[in-house]
Design a protein around this motif. Structure first.
Motif, mmCIF file in Angstrom:
data_model
loop_
_atom_site.group_PDB
_atom_site.id
_atom_site.type_symbol
_atom_site.label_atom_id
_atom_site.label_comp_id
_atom_site.label_asym_id
_atom_site.label_seq_id
_atom_site.Cartn_x
_atom_site.Cartn_y
_atom_site.Cartn_z
ATOM 1 N N ALA A 105 0.839 -1.200 0.000
ATOM 2 C CA ALA A 105 0.000 0.000 0.000
ATOM 3 C C ALA A 105 0.874 1.251 0.000
ATOM 4 C CB ALA A 105 -0.919 0.004 1.219
ATOM 5 N N GLY A 106 0.360 2.338 -0.592
ATOM 6 C CA GLY A 106 1.096 3.595 -0.597
ATOM 7 C C GLY A 106 0.855 4.390 0.677
ATOM 8 N N SER A 107 1.811 5.261 1.022
ATOM 9 C CA SER A 107 1.661 6.057 2.245
ATOM 10 C C SER A 107 0.449 6.990 2.211
ATOM 11 C CB SER A 107 2.941 6.862 2.513
ATOM 12 O OG SER A 107 3.969 6.002 2.922
ATOM 13 N N PRO A 108 0.198 7.736 1.105
ATOM 14 C CA PRO A 108 -0.992 8.604 1.110
ATOM 15 C C PRO A 108 -2.273 7.804 1.340
ATOM 16 C CG PRO A 108 0.439 9.176 -0.715
ATOM 17 C CD PRO A 108 0.985 7.907 -0.129
ATOM 18 N N GLN A 109 -2.331 6.604 0.768
ATOM 19 C CA GLN A 109 -3.520 5.770 0.942
ATOM 20 C C GLN A 109 -3.636 5.314 2.408
ATOM 21 O OE1 GLN A 109 -1.367 5.486 -1.638
ATOM 22 N NE2 GLN A 109 -2.712 6.163 -3.295
ATOM 23 N N LEU A 110 -2.504 4.943 3.024
ATOM 24 C CA LEU A 110 -2.540 4.530 4.436
ATOM 25 C C LEU A 110 -2.906 5.707 5.341
ATOM 26 C CD1 LEU A 110 0.493 2.088 4.700
ATOM 27 C CD2 LEU A 110 -1.944 1.544 4.647
ATOM 28 N N ILE A 111 -2.447 6.898 4.963
ATOM 29 C CA ILE A 111 -2.787 8.089 5.748
ATOM 30 C C ILE A 111 -4.300 8.335 5.694
ATOM 31 C CG2 ILE A 111 -2.607 10.632 5.686
ATOM 32 C CD1 ILE A 111 0.425 10.145 5.081
ATOM 33 N N ALA A 112 -4.884 8.187 4.497
ATOM 34 C CA ALA A 112 -6.338 8.352 4.374
ATOM 35 C C ALA A 112 -7.066 7.303 5.213
ATOM 36 C CB ALA A 112 -6.750 8.247 2.908
ATOM 37 N N LEU A 142 -20.181 14.001 11.953
ATOM 38 C CA LEU A 142 -19.833 13.117 10.835
ATOM 39 C C LEU A 142 -19.869 13.886 9.518
ATOM 40 C CD1 LEU A 142 -21.400 9.557 11.016
ATOM 41 C CD2 LEU A 142 -19.002 10.233 10.935
ATOM 42 N N ALA A 143 -20.928 14.689 9.331
ATOM 43 C CA ALA A 143 -21.059 15.441 8.083
ATOM 44 C C ALA A 143 -19.878 16.387 7.901
ATOM 45 C CB ALA A 143 -22.376 16.211 8.085
ATOM 46 N N ALA A 144 -19.442 17.011 9.010
ATOM 47 C CA ALA A 144 -18.322 17.954 8.913
ATOM 48 C C ALA A 144 -16.983 17.230 8.756
ATOM 49 C CB ALA A 144 -18.291 18.845 10.158
ATOM 50 N N SER A 145 -16.945 15.933 9.076
ATOM 51 C CA SER A 145 -15.666 15.206 9.102
ATOM 52 C C SER A 145 -15.448 14.311 7.900
ATOM 53 C CB SER A 145 -15.574 14.337 10.368
ATOM 54 O OG SER A 145 -15.739 15.113 11.515
ATOM 55 N N LEU A 146 -16.513 13.992 7.152
ATOM 56 C CA LEU A 146 -16.371 12.977 6.099
ATOM 57 C C LEU A 146 -15.390 13.376 5.004
ATOM 58 C CD1 LEU A 146 -19.907 11.413 5.611
ATOM 59 C CD2 LEU A 146 -17.820 10.362 6.505
ATOM 60 N N VAL A 147 -15.237 14.665 4.791
ATOM 61 C CA VAL A 147 -14.349 15.115 3.725
ATOM 62 C C VAL A 147 -12.872 15.022 4.151
ATOM 63 C CG1 VAL A 147 -14.479 17.522 4.452
ATOM 64 C CG2 VAL A 147 -13.978 17.007 2.078
ATOM 65 N N LEU A 148 -12.624 14.924 5.470
ATOM 66 C CA LEU A 148 -11.244 15.015 5.956
ATOM 67 C C LEU A 148 -10.345 13.856 5.507
ATOM 68 C CD1 LEU A 148 -11.779 16.303 9.628
ATOM 69 C CD2 LEU A 148 -11.596 17.622 7.530
ATOM 70 N N PRO A 149 -10.807 12.569 5.591
ATOM 71 C CA PRO A 149 -9.906 11.485 5.181
ATOM 72 C C PRO A 149 -9.439 11.564 3.726
ATOM 73 C CG PRO A 149 -11.695 10.623 6.520
ATOM 74 C CD PRO A 149 -12.026 12.050 6.227
ATOM 75 N N PRO A 150 -10.369 11.759 2.740
ATOM 76 C CA PRO A 150 -9.880 11.905 1.368
ATOM 77 C C PRO A 150 -8.962 13.120 1.213
ATOM 78 C CG PRO A 150 -12.250 11.569 1.378
ATOM 79 C CD PRO A 150 -11.839 11.758 2.795
ATOM 80 N N LEU A 151 -9.288 14.189 1.953
ATOM 81 C CA LEU A 151 -8.475 15.401 1.863
ATOM 82 C C LEU A 151 -7.062 15.150 2.394
ATOM 83 C CD1 LEU A 151 -8.767 18.282 0.935
ATOM 84 C CD2 LEU A 151 -9.496 18.927 3.227
ATOM 85 N N SER A 152 -6.960 14.422 3.529
ATOM 86 C CA SER A 152 -5.627 14.127 4.072
ATOM 87 C C SER A 152 -4.826 13.291 3.073
ATOM 88 C CB SER A 152 -5.740 13.406 5.421
ATOM 89 O OG SER A 152 -6.244 12.091 5.244
ATOM 90 N N GLY A 153 -5.497 12.333 2.400
ATOM 91 C CA GLY A 153 -4.811 11.528 1.394
ATOM 92 C C GLY A 153 -4.373 12.368 0.204
ATOM 93 N N LEU A 154 -5.237 13.303 -0.201
ATOM 94 C CA LEU A 154 -4.912 14.177 -1.330
ATOM 95 C C LEU A 154 -3.694 15.046 -1.007
ATOM 96 C CD1 LEU A 154 -5.651 15.380 -4.127
ATOM 97 C CD2 LEU A 154 -7.122 17.002 -2.929
ATOM 98 N N ILE A 155 -3.698 15.638 0.202
ATOM 99 C CA ILE A 155 -2.560 16.475 0.603
ATOM 100 C C ILE A 155 -1.287 15.628 0.634
ATOM 101 C CG2 ILE A 155 -1.594 17.927 2.428
ATOM 102 C CD1 ILE A 155 -4.475 18.643 3.240
ATOM 103 N N ALA A 156 -1.393 14.395 1.165
ATOM 104 C CA ALA A 156 -0.221 13.510 1.221
ATOM 105 C C ALA A 156 0.255 13.167 -0.196
ATOM 106 C CB ALA A 156 -0.551 12.244 1.999
ATOM 107 N N LEU A 157 -0.688 12.965 -1.123
ATOM 108 C CA LEU A 157 -0.313 12.694 -2.524
ATOM 109 C C LEU A 157 0.476 13.873 -3.095
ATOM 110 C CD1 LEU A 157 -3.499 11.152 -4.213
ATOM 111 C CD2 LEU A 157 -1.255 10.077 -4.010
ATOM 112 N N LEU A 158 -0.006 15.083 -2.797
ATOM 113 C CA LEU A 158 0.658 16.272 -3.331
ATOM 114 C C LEU A 158 2.023 16.479 -2.683
ATOM 115 C CD1 LEU A 158 -2.414 18.720 -3.432
ATOM 116 C CD2 LEU A 158 -1.365 17.485 -5.339
ATOM 117 N N LEU A 159 2.151 16.107 -1.401
ATOM 118 C CA LEU A 159 3.402 16.333 -0.679
ATOM 119 C C LEU A 159 4.458 15.292 -1.032
ATOM 120 C CD1 LEU A 159 2.167 17.250 2.933
ATOM 121 C CD2 LEU A 159 3.181 18.786 1.262
ATOM 122 N N SER A 160 4.023 14.071 -1.387
ATOM 123 C CA SER A 160 5.015 12.999 -1.545
ATOM 124 C C SER A 160 5.387 12.776 -3.008
ATOM 125 C CB SER A 160 4.508 11.701 -0.931
ATOM 126 O OG SER A 160 3.305 11.303 -1.539
#
Lengths: 160, 175
Positions: A105-112, A142-160
């Motif tokens: 597995a990739g790190s951005p995916q594991l971070i998500a 939950l509604a305010a948080s659901l976007v956070l996991p994909p967003l964290s993965g996206l940021i990690a994708l951009l950073l790595s």
């Protein structure tokens, strides 16, 4: 490796400063350390053991294909969805992460995945949040948080 | 004398029920698919892996314990009077990140803050800071098991998200 030495140095410095400034607090800290060790060592050992026993059983191609480094944002979304349904504390999630990591597995995916497990946490939702805070609060969080996991993965994708 | 597990005994070791079950399932699967030699190989690999992590775990536990001994047990509530801006959300997130202990510790606190009239955005920022970037979990679990590169990348990816969750919550609450 550098961070490992820094953490070791930080631990020594923390003990040293506490010993000079406040002996009673140092005793308190040592009590906490001993009880934490007693709780954590068996849990960490079992987590690592479960990961090592299960790793050879998981086909690498499957994990690498779904949430490998090449899987990009699609893999991030799959990992987010999977992380959201992992129940239990770190003794459950970290063996899964270790197995997936060994399986390619990739790190951005594991971070998500870890983000989704942290913020959704269905076990915590059922056992604590709904009883203590009410359904309305839990759903809004939950509604305010659901976007956070994909967003964290996206940021990690951009950073790595 | 007959040995009977007391409630405190159960409380002390109840958290191991899940990992023991996990290892039991792993043992059965390993024996079934890889045979005894594969199982023993996994056992050795797990033990060696754990032994190599031991120094990190020791440093992690000591650091976490000293941190916990210095952090104020009460009085986190006063951090929540910091206005309605992003600054208040950032402070609530940081307070969540340094709050040690599981949901037993954090949820009663959040319930008390909610009862005291603290706004939902701040509560979400606190809860998300606690769950997403809780320092204790990072020090004791993530750093020993995943290594520092992973921790740094994950922190960089997640550090702003509790504030974002708070902002989203304010949007939702206004409707």
């Amino acid at each position: 490796m550098l961070v490992d030495y820094l953490m070791g140095a930080a631990a020594c410095a923390a003990v040293g400063v506490t010993a000079i400034r406040d002996r009673a607090r140092l005793r308190h800290a040592l009590q906490i350390a001993v009880s934490t060790l007693g709780r954590t060592i068996p849990a960490l050992f079992l987590a690592v053991l479960a990961a090592q026993l299960l790793t050879p059983l998981i086909p690498n191609k499957v994990i690498g294909g779904w949430i490998g480094p090449e899987s990009g944002m699609g893999g991030v979304l799959i990992a987010s969805a999977f992380g959201a349904i992992i129940p239990g504390g770190p003794v459950v999630s970290f063996p899964i992460v270790l197995i997936f990591q060994a399986g390619g597995a990739g790190s951005p995916q594991l971070i998500a995945l870890l983000s989704a497990w942290s913020v959704v946490a269905i076990h915590r939702l059922a056992a604590f949040e709904v009883p203590l805070m009410g359904v309305h609060f839990a759903l809004r969080r939950l509604a305010a948080s659901l976007v956070l996991p994909p967003l964290s993965g996206l940021i990690a994708l951009l950073l790595s | 004398m007959e040995h009977r597990p007391s409630p405190t005994h159960l409380q002390r070791h109840g958290h191991l029920a899940l990992p023991v079950a996990l290892v039991s399932v792993a043992t059965v699967l390993s024996l079934a698919f890889l045979g005894p030699s594969g199982f023993v190989a996994g056992l050795w690999a797990g033990t060696a892996d754990f032994a190599s992590l031991a120094p990190r775990i020791m440093a992690a536990v000591i650091l976490a314990a000293v941190m916990q001994a210095w952090l104020p047990r009460e009085g986190l509530g006063k951090w929540f009077g910091e206005g309605r801006g992003v600054r208040g959300l950032a402070i609530a997130s940081a307070a969540g990140a340094v709050t040690v202990g599981g949901p037993f510790a954090s949820f009663p606190l959040v319930a008390a803050l909610a009862a005291a009239g603290v706004e939902a955005g701040l509560l979400i920022a606190f809860l998300t800071g606690w769950s997403l970037i809780g320092i204790q979990r990072i020090i004791i679990w993530e750093w020993p098991l995943m290594g520092s590169d992973f921790v740094v990348l994950r922190l960089a990816s997640c550090i702003t998200l509790p504030v974002l969750a708070g902002l989203l919550m304010r949007r939702l609450s206004r409707r």
